[in-house]
Structures are given as C-alpha cells and as structure tokens.
Motif scaffolding. Structure first.
Motif, PDB file in Angstrom:
ATOM      1  N   THR A 216       0.846  -1.188   0.000  1.00  0.00           N
ATOM      2  CA  THR A 216       0.000   0.000   0.000  1.00  0.00           C
ATOM      3  C   THR A 216       0.878   1.234   0.000  1.00  0.00           C
ATOM      4  O   THR A 216       1.787   1.360   0.807  1.00  0.00           O
ATOM      5  CB  THR A 216      -0.896   0.012   1.253  1.00  0.00           C
ATOM      6  OG1 THR A 216      -1.724  -1.142   1.217  1.00  0.00           O
ATOM      7  CG2 THR A 216      -1.757   1.270   1.275  1.00  0.00           C
ATOM      8  N   LEU A 217       0.608   2.148  -0.927  1.00  0.00           N
ATOM      9  CA  LEU A 217       1.414   3.355  -1.010  1.00  0.00           C
ATOM     10  C   LEU A 217       1.116   4.280   0.158  1.00  0.00           C
ATOM     11  O   LEU A 217      -0.032   4.462   0.549  1.00  0.00           O
ATOM     12  CB  LEU A 217       1.121   4.095  -2.326  1.00  0.00           C
ATOM     13  CG  LEU A 217       1.554   3.384  -3.593  1.00  0.00           C
ATOM     14  CD1 LEU A 217       1.161   4.224  -4.797  1.00  0.00           C
ATOM     15  CD2 LEU A 217       3.052   3.157  -3.584  1.00  0.00           C
TER      16      LEU A 217
ATOM     17  N   LEU B  67       7.791   3.146 -11.480  1.00  0.00           N
ATOM     18  CA  LEU B  67       8.228   3.656 -10.189  1.00  0.00           C
ATOM     19  C   LEU B  67       7.155   3.495  -9.123  1.00  0.00           C
ATOM     20  O   LEU B  67       7.455   3.191  -7.965  1.00  0.00           O
ATOM     21  CB  LEU B  67       8.612   5.136 -10.328  1.00  0.00           C
ATOM     22  CG  LEU B  67       9.504   5.722  -9.245  1.00  0.00           C
ATOM     23  CD1 LEU B  67      10.873   5.053  -9.250  1.00  0.00           C
ATOM     24  CD2 LEU B  67       9.658   7.230  -9.444  1.00  0.00           C
ATOM     25  N   PHE B  68       5.886   3.685  -9.496  1.00  0.00           N
ATOM     26  CA  PHE B  68       4.812   3.662  -8.506  1.00  0.00           C
ATOM     27  C   PHE B  68       4.153   2.292  -8.359  1.00  0.00           C
ATOM     28  O   PHE B  68       3.421   2.059  -7.398  1.00  0.00           O
ATOM     29  CB  PHE B  68       3.757   4.716  -8.846  1.00  0.00           C
ATOM     30  CG  PHE B  68       4.228   6.125  -8.620  1.00  0.00           C
ATOM     31  CD1 PHE B  68       4.274   6.656  -7.336  1.00  0.00           C
ATOM     32  CD2 PHE B  68       4.656   6.905  -9.675  1.00  0.00           C
ATOM     33  CE1 PHE B  68       4.733   7.945  -7.114  1.00  0.00           C
ATOM     34  CE2 PHE B  68       5.108   8.200  -9.463  1.00  0.00           C
ATOM     35  CZ  PHE B  68       5.144   8.725  -8.178  1.00  0.00           C
ATOM     36  N   THR B  69       4.398   1.366  -9.293  1.00  0.00           N
ATOM     37  CA  THR B  69       3.812   0.025  -9.174  1.00  0.00           C
ATOM     38  C   THR B  69       4.852  -1.063  -9.006  1.00  0.00           C
ATOM     39  O   THR B  69       4.526  -2.166  -8.565  1.00  0.00           O
ATOM     40  CB  THR B  69       2.970  -0.327 -10.420  1.00  0.00           C
ATOM     41  OG1 THR B  69       3.842  -0.526 -11.537  1.00  0.00           O
ATOM     42  CG2 THR B  69       1.969   0.770 -10.732  1.00  0.00           C
ATOM     43  N   GLY B  70       6.105  -0.772  -9.391  1.00  0.00           N
ATOM     44  CA  GLY B  70       7.143  -1.791  -9.347  1.00  0.00           C
ATOM     45  C   GLY B  70       7.160  -2.682 -10.565  1.00  0.00           C
ATOM     46  O   GLY B  70       7.945  -3.631 -10.628  1.00  0.00           O
TER      47      GLY B  70
ATOM     48  N   LEU C 155      -2.601  -2.648 -10.057  1.00  0.00           N
ATOM     49  CA  LEU C 155      -1.455  -3.217  -9.349  1.00  0.00           C
ATOM     50  C   LEU C 155      -1.304  -2.633  -7.949  1.00  0.00           C
ATOM     51  O   LEU C 155      -0.792  -3.301  -7.054  1.00  0.00           O
ATOM     52  CB  LEU C 155      -0.171  -2.964 -10.149  1.00  0.00           C
ATOM     53  CG  LEU C 155      -0.102  -3.623 -11.527  1.00  0.00           C
ATOM     54  CD1 LEU C 155       1.117  -3.122 -12.291  1.00  0.00           C
ATOM     55  CD2 LEU C 155      -0.047  -5.135 -11.400  1.00  0.00           C
ATOM     56  N   GLU C 156      -1.713  -1.387  -7.782  1.00  0.00           N
ATOM     57  CA  GLU C 156      -1.618  -0.715  -6.489  1.00  0.00           C
ATOM     58  C   GLU C 156      -2.985  -0.139  -6.159  1.00  0.00           C
ATOM     59  O   GLU C 156      -3.356   0.933  -6.629  1.00  0.00           O
ATOM     60  CB  GLU C 156      -0.559   0.394  -6.522  1.00  0.00           C
ATOM     61  CG  GLU C 156       0.871  -0.098  -6.617  1.00  0.00           C
ATOM     62  CD  GLU C 156       1.355  -0.783  -5.348  1.00  0.00           C
ATOM     63  OE1 GLU C 156       0.688  -0.640  -4.297  1.00  0.00           O
ATOM     64  OE2 GLU C 156       2.387  -1.468  -5.398  1.00  0.00           O
ATOM     65  N   ASP C 157      -3.742  -0.864  -5.334  1.00  0.00           N
ATOM     66  CA  ASP C 157      -5.127  -0.486  -5.049  1.00  0.00           C
ATOM     67  C   ASP C 157      -5.256   0.937  -4.519  1.00  0.00           C
ATOM     68  O   ASP C 157      -6.220   1.635  -4.828  1.00  0.00           O
ATOM     69  CB  ASP C 157      -5.738  -1.443  -4.020  1.00  0.00           C
ATOM     70  CG  ASP C 157      -6.003  -2.821  -4.602  1.00  0.00           C
ATOM     71  OD1 ASP C 157      -6.233  -2.897  -5.824  1.00  0.00           O
ATOM     72  OD2 ASP C 157      -5.960  -3.804  -3.850  1.00  0.00           O
ATOM     73  N   ASP C 158      -4.285   1.369  -3.703  1.00  0.00           N
ATOM     74  CA  ASP C 158      -4.409   2.652  -3.024  1.00  0.00           C
ATOM     75  C   ASP C 158      -3.752   3.803  -3.773  1.00  0.00           C
ATOM     76  O   ASP C 158      -3.615   4.899  -3.233  1.00  0.00           O
ATOM     77  CB  ASP C 158      -3.797   2.559  -1.619  1.00  0.00           C
ATOM     78  CG  ASP C 158      -4.567   1.594  -0.729  1.00  0.00           C
ATOM     79  OD1 ASP C 158      -5.785   1.436  -0.958  1.00  0.00           O
ATOM     80  OD2 ASP C 158      -3.962   1.005   0.182  1.00  0.00           O
ATOM     81  N   LEU C 159      -3.324   3.564  -5.005  1.00  0.00           N
ATOM     82  CA  LEU C 159      -2.671   4.622  -5.765  1.00  0.00           C
ATOM     83  C   LEU C 159      -3.638   5.785  -5.981  1.00  0.00           C
ATOM     84  O   LEU C 159      -4.795   5.593  -6.366  1.00  0.00           O
ATOM     85  CB  LEU C 159      -2.205   4.088  -7.122  1.00  0.00           C
ATOM     86  CG  LEU C 159      -1.373   5.039  -7.963  1.00  0.00           C
ATOM     87  CD1 LEU C 159      -0.039   5.331  -7.288  1.00  0.00           C
ATOM     88  CD2 LEU C 159      -1.138   4.459  -9.354  1.00  0.00           C
TER      89      LEU C 159
END
Length: 429
Positions: A14-15, A290-293, A320-324
């Motif tokens: 989670t970001l 950068l933000f998801t890997g 890929l990143e639910d909280d983006l």
C-alpha cells in the motif's frame, strides 16, 4: 499469438499517502550518472551497477567551466580498476586513474583534472565501437546537446577531445551515485513522497532539454542517476544524450530503432518524427514502473513488446496498487496514450500536474479527455504506415492494418481509470 497479459505482483504494498504540503528535495539538488547500457560516468556503486557522472547545479555554475569542476567528488570516493589507459594524460590535462564501467558503445574512466585538481569522468568510445561510423557523430551530438542545457537535473559536459589515435571522448564531472534503475532492481519501489520528488526533478530536467530544442529519446530509469547515499537518494540527474534529437535537425543518421523498447512511444518504434511528447510517453512509463514496481507490458518476447507498445492501451496502475492516488493514475494514463495528440502537449504541463500533486502550486491536477478518438496511433509517413501494416499483419487479429485498432478491439485493451479489468484475460503469478 496470445493477447496481452497483465500480471499482478504476488504481494501489493500500500502506497503511503501524503500528509504534508511541499516536499523536500527540489531541483536545486542534483544527481550523478551512468546507466547499465548508456556508459556514462561511473562511481562508488556495486560492481554490477553503473556509477556516476554529473554536473554542478545551474544556479552555482560559474561562467568558467574549470571553476565548475572544483565541486567534484574527490578521487578516494571512487573504486576504479586498472586499465591500459591508467596513467595516460589526455589532452595534456586529464590523468586517467582507472576504469569505472562500460555500456553498449563506450567505456568510462576515472581521471584527475591536473589543472583544477578535481576528479572527472572520461566517456570514450570503445575500440569495437570506433569502427561503427555512426557512433562518433553520435558522441559529438551528445556533447552539442548537453552544451545547450543549463539545469541542475541534467548532466553537464565539461570538455571534449580526442586521443592521439583519434578516438573521441567527453569529460564529465564525476559524482558518486547509482542509477534509478539500479535502485529499482535492488530495493523495489521507493517511498511515495520520494518517488514524487524524483519524478518532478526528472520532468524539470526534461523541460530544460526541450526548451533547448533537444528531445532525449531514451528516457528510462537507467538514464537517471541518483544523488545521495546509496539507497537514500534525494535527487537525480538526466544523463546519456547519445540518442538525442536536436531542433537543428541533427539526428542519428541511421534507420535503426533508437531507444529502449519497454519505454518507447509508437512513433519511435515506427521511426517517425519525434518531439517532446515522445519523452512525455517514456516518462509516463517510468512513472508507471516507479509507482507500481512493474512495467505496463510484462513480457520477455520482443515481438509481443512491440505489439503492446503499438496497439495495447497501458493498463490502469491502480490494478497493481489499489491505493494509488487516482490523480496520479490519471497523469500516467494521459502521458502514455498512443496518439501523441492525446498526451500532454508538452513536458511543462505534466510538470504542472506533478507540482499540483505535491502541493507546491494552488492548481488542481488537470483532467485531459483525449481529443482524438479512438486513442490509436496513425502513421504520418508512408514508411511508418508500411511498417505498421507489416507488424499488424504479423500480429494477426490483435491488430488492424495501417492504424492501431480502436480501444474496443485492441488486444486486451486497458479499461478506463477506475474500471475493473477483465481478469479472465489476466495471468497472475
């Protein structure tokens, strides 16, 4: 041929969300240089990484280039290895202390500027590459491009020369550091606030290049070098302008595809006209990673990768990143649209949205519906149309001839932001 497959990582972090206003580490902090395949100046990084070369911040740059070198790192911060050039003095001024790293076409050496008693990095074409006639003009073009840019987030060339045997070289300020690519391979995605800071500085450096009439054409993590302790960067610099396109019309002189396919816009793949929007696309892919890997198109097959870059919409990063943050997702998806007219018109507008994202401006992150529908790439030249037609024929029913297919018929087209993808077509590890 199978349709595109979006792969979720096995675990999704989670970001961290921003809780404060402005971020530290603006563009007055700078990086170093040397990507794994661009052979820039190396420094104090692990053996498999590519070290650093860089430049003095623009606001502290003296008019005399010699004075600019005085802020360079000391020789003891580097770990060069012995080379045949060790002890050689180039141009009567630069004493080579050893070999740092190499890329596809050039080698980088640590040297001492005997006039200013400062460390510098020497980028020199390798003995194998000197036989390729197009590479010498490319190195000269790199020097020309860099001389026209004065910005703390862009590497500066300090001098140029040739060896007695006629091998060209660039003299760069040497700074210890590692590339963003090295960081991602070793540590994965950086903290959210750091990632935003780095992307703001990346956009600032590219804005400066575009204002100088230079399109980079190879924007990728390995062409950004981080400044600061290994693993704890606070800034970066854009490096390796060997593939740059200058507004004067100077180009590569080749009909080969230039760039790195994972980050290339459709117009690059088809060898058509490039402009600032081409770098916007590439930076959008860098932001996605950068933000998801992960890269938007995760495949080891070169043909599939070309197909996706030409015909497949970039999937929403939030899958890929639910909280983006959806504002950031909107920025990434706008930057990576297939039709250049649907992207940010220039890098400055992407930077404005990044500024709004971090709170350094009172503006809101813009909403930019695509003016051209569907969002597909239409070639602007006969050669591009022919190339796209050949590729479309090879890719079968997952592509249409002459133009990229509409979003509804594109291979596994990415859903719009906020819409759930068809997971029956997605391969998860």
């Amino acid at each position: 041929m199978a349709p595109p497959q979006w792969r979720r990582p096995s675990s999704r972090a989670t970001l961290a969300r921003r809780t404060e206003g402005d971020l530290a580490g603006d563009s007055d902090k700078a990086g170093a240089e040397a990507p794994a395949d661009s052979s820039e100046a190396g420094a104090q990084a692990p053996a498999d990484s590519r070290g650093a070369g860089g430049q003095a911040p623009a606001d502290s740059r003296p008019s005399n280039p010699s004075a600019a070198r005085r802020s360079a790192a000391s020789l003891h911060e580097f770990r060069p290895s012995e080379s045949q050039l060790t002890g050689t003095v180039l141009g009567g001024r630069y004493k080579v202390h050893g070999y740092l790293t190499r890329g596809a076409t050039a080698r980088v050496y640590l040297a001492e500027d005997l006039q200013d008693n400062a460390s510098v990095a020497i980028k020199m074409l390798s003995s194998e590459s000197i036989k390729e006639h197009e590479l010498t003009p490319r190195m000269r073009r790199e020097a020309e491009a860099l001389r026209g840019i004065d910005h703390p987030n862009v590497i500066r060339v300090l001098d140029t020369g040739e060896t007695q045997s006629g091998v060209p070289y660039l003299v760069l300020e040497a700074l210890p550091g590692e590339t963003l690519g090295d960081y991602l391979r070793r540590q994965g995605t950086p903290p959210f606030e750091l990632a935003l800071t780095l992307m703001r500085q990346a956009a600032q450096g590219l804005c400066a290049a575009h204002r100088a009439g230079v399109v980079h054409r190879d924007v990728k993590p390995d062409n950004f070098v981080l400044l600061g302790p290994i693993g704890e960067p606070y800034g970066l610099k854009l490096i390796d302008f060997g593939m740059a396109k200058l507004s004067t019309g100077a180009g590569s002189g080749t009909h080969s595809i230039l760039g790195t396919v994972e980050y290339m816009a459709p117009e690059q793949i088809l060898m058509e006209k490039v402009d600032a929007r081409t770098d916007v696309y590439s930076l959008g892919v860098v932001m996605f990673r950068l933000f998801t890997g992960h890269l938007p198109f995760d495949t080891d097959a070169p043909a599939d990768l070309l197909r996706h870059q030409l015909f497949s919409s970039v999937p929403p990063p939030s899958w890929l990143e639910d909280d983006l943050d959806r504002r950031l997702e909107r920025m990434i998806l706008t930057a990576t649209r297939k039709n250049p007219d649907n992207r940010y018109p220039d890098m400055q507008l992407l930077l404005d949205d990044l500024d709004a994202m971090v709170g350094v401006s009172a503006s809101e992150v813009s909403e930019r519906p695509p003016p051209v529908a569907p969002d597909s790439y239409a070639p602007s030249t006969e050669r591009g149309a022919e190339a796209l037609g050949i590729l479309a024929q090879k890719f079968g029913r997952y592509a249409q001839p002459s133009v990229a297919p509409p979003r509804s018929s594109a291979p596994a087209a990415a859903p719009e932001a906020g819409e759930a993808p068809d997971e029956s077509r997605a391969q998860k590890p």
